[in-house]
Design an enzyme around this catalytic site. Structure first.
Site, PDB file in Angstrom:
ATOM      1  N   THR A   1      -1.149   4.890  14.354  1.00 38.26           N
ATOM      2  CA  THR A   1      -0.202   4.051  13.597  1.00 38.26           C
ATOM      3  C   THR A   1      -0.763   3.573  12.249  1.00 38.26           C
ATOM      4  OG1 THR A   1      -0.932   2.065  14.747  1.00 38.26           O
ATOM      5  CG2 THR A   1       0.971   3.233  15.668  1.00 38.26           C
ATOM      6  N   ASP A   2      -2.099   3.593  12.083  1.00 38.83           N
ATOM      7  CA  ASP A   2      -2.666   3.018  10.846  1.00 38.83           C
ATOM      8  C   ASP A   2      -2.181   3.738   9.588  1.00 38.83           C
ATOM      9  OD1 ASP A   2      -4.030   1.237  12.442  1.00 38.83           O
ATOM     10  OD2 ASP A   2      -5.983   2.205  12.228  1.00 38.83           O
TER      11      ASP A   2
ATOM     12  N   THR B   1      -3.873   6.140  18.832  1.00 42.37           N
ATOM     13  CA  THR B   1      -3.891   5.362  20.085  1.00 42.37           C
ATOM     14  C   THR B   1      -2.991   5.981  21.143  1.00 42.37           C
ATOM     15  OG1 THR B   1      -4.391   3.358  18.875  1.00 42.37           O
ATOM     16  CG2 THR B   1      -3.368   3.049  21.014  1.00 42.37           C
TER      17      THR B   1
ATOM     18  N   SER C   1      -6.052   7.810  13.234  1.00 45.41           N
ATOM     19  CA  SER C   1      -5.374   8.048  11.959  1.00 45.41           C
ATOM     20  C   SER C   1      -6.136   7.563  10.718  1.00 45.41           C
ATOM     21  CB  SER C   1      -3.932   7.562  11.984  1.00 45.41           C
ATOM     22  OG  SER C   1      -3.832   6.186  11.862  1.00 45.41           O
TER      23      SER C   1
HETATM   24  N1  ASP Z   1      -6.409   2.904  14.918  1.00 41.23           N
HETATM   25  C1  ASP Z   1      -5.371   3.644  15.601  1.00 41.23           C
HETATM   26  C2  ASP Z   1      -4.995   4.873  14.775  1.00 41.23           C
HETATM   27  O1  ASP Z   1      -4.302   4.717  13.792  1.00 41.23           O
HETATM   28  C3  ASP Z   1      -4.200   2.774  15.770  1.00 41.23           C
HETATM   29  C4  ASP Z   1      -3.008   3.392  16.432  1.00 41.23           C
HETATM   30  O2  ASP Z   1      -2.866   4.571  16.645  1.00 41.23           O
HETATM   31  O3  ASP Z   1      -2.149   2.589  16.761  1.00 41.23           O
HETATM   32  O4  ASP Z   1      -5.380   5.955  15.133  1.00 41.23           O
END
Ligand code: ASP
Length: 323
Positions: A89-90, A14, A56
């Site tokens: 973040t995932d 993200t 991610s």
């Molecule tokens: N779905 C996103 C990822 O992990 C969430 C994020 O980056 O916060 O790429």
């Protein structure tokens, strides 16, 4: 004083995406973080790499291994003083922990991300990136293992986990808390982490799955794993480390086939132990050869087991890694 030299690795997530008119968040054209490199120049001198740009959930352990090799290369060839990785973040905590287990470097390695994409109101990407850079240039971050910095907090890779689907304060270290904070004027560490053993690894080829226990569970999933091509399994067990009695035969079958079974608790606080003496209780599981993890969550225990299996299939060696 001359500026420190940092390696900045963008991997996607993200933090590198934007929101379109329909509200969908996705990668669009050039990584928006690239436009902001000038905001960082006050803090350090940068070498920028973007080996892949992935959400991610698309990151695999082999991407993590690639990142380890990139950091080692720049350390040896360019004498970098630290590295910052931007990541979705995932699975951020998994990449951070993988690097923590496998990098034998004392320079600061800091992983960061964002919960809101670049053009959303309250976007936290650039802010978190600047915080991560400030931590990576702090002398005090040296020798503290891989760190995760978001929302003004500094966490260890081993303890941090994503606790909220959307809140910007999602990264927490349940039970232990952060080891430091980032303020307007300073980077302050208030705890010194105990560092884990480091493992040498140059390739990853083992399959390890995670299975979550539930009330009334039976042996079928374990029987299936034994007949599929899995080299190990992590079970997120109940409470202090117990399983429904119907699972015992399936577990015994896996252990007979020399497939390591590592047990963590599905509770996000506390450590699984061999306390209970009933059918499926921790005492019986331990006696059967189930390996009790030392407080890791399931996704981190899986990475540790994959790394262990790439070195040895000896169950005693694997068990010792989790003590
Ligand atoms: N779905 C996103 C990822 O992990 C969430 C994020 O980056 O916060 O790429």
């Amino acid at each position: 004083m001359s500026k420190k030299k940092l390696l900045l690795i963008h991997t996607g997530g993200t933090i590198s995406m934007s929101e379109d008119e329909s509200g969908a968040v996705k990668p669009e054209g050039a990584n928006p973080l690239m436009r902001h490199t000038h905001n960082l120049n006050d803090y350090a001198e940068f070498i920028v790499e973007a080996p892949f740009t992935l959400p991610s959930p698309h990151i695999t352990p082999n991407h993590m291994l690639e990142l380890k090799k990139i950091i080692e290369k720049y350390y040896l060839e360019d004498g970098i003083h630290g590295a910052v990785i931007t990541h979705g973040t995932d699975t951020l905590e998994e990449t951070a922990y993988f690097l923590d287990l496998t990098l034998r470097l004392s320079i600061p390695i800091v992983v960061t991300g964002a919960m809101r994409s670049s053009n959303e109101i309250g976007s936290d990407g650039l802010y978190n990136l600047i915080s991560a850079v400030r931590v990576a240039t702090s002398d005090e971050a040296f020798g503290k293992g891989v760190l995760v910095v978001l929302n003004d907090e500094i966490h260890t890779a081993v303890n941090v986990t994503k606790t909220h689907a959307s809140n910007v304060s999602t990264f927490q270290s349940p039970q232990y808390g952060p080891i430091g904070i980032v303020t307007k004027g300073a980077v302050l560490f208030h705890h010194t982490p105990k560092l884990d053993v480091k493992y040498s690894i140059s390739e990853l080829s083992k399959n390890v799955s995670i299975i979550k226990a539930y009330a009334g569970m039976d042996s079928r999933l374990f029987e299936a794993l034994a007949s599929l091509d899995f080299d190990g399994v992590v079970i997120e067990a109940l409470g202090q480390g117990n399983l429904p009695p119907g699972t015992v035969d399936g577990l015994a079958h896996l252990i007979e086939k020399n497939i390591p079974v590592v047990l963590v608790s599905r509770c996000f606080n506390g450590i699984a132990q061999d306390v209970y003496g009933y059918e499926g209780g921790g005492r019986q599981l331990k006696k059967m050869g189930v390996i009790f993890s030392n407080g890791l969550n399931g996704q981190k225990a899986r990475l540790k087991l994959m790394i262990g299996l790439s070195q040895s299939d000896d169950l005693d060696y694997i068990a010792a890694m989790f003590q």
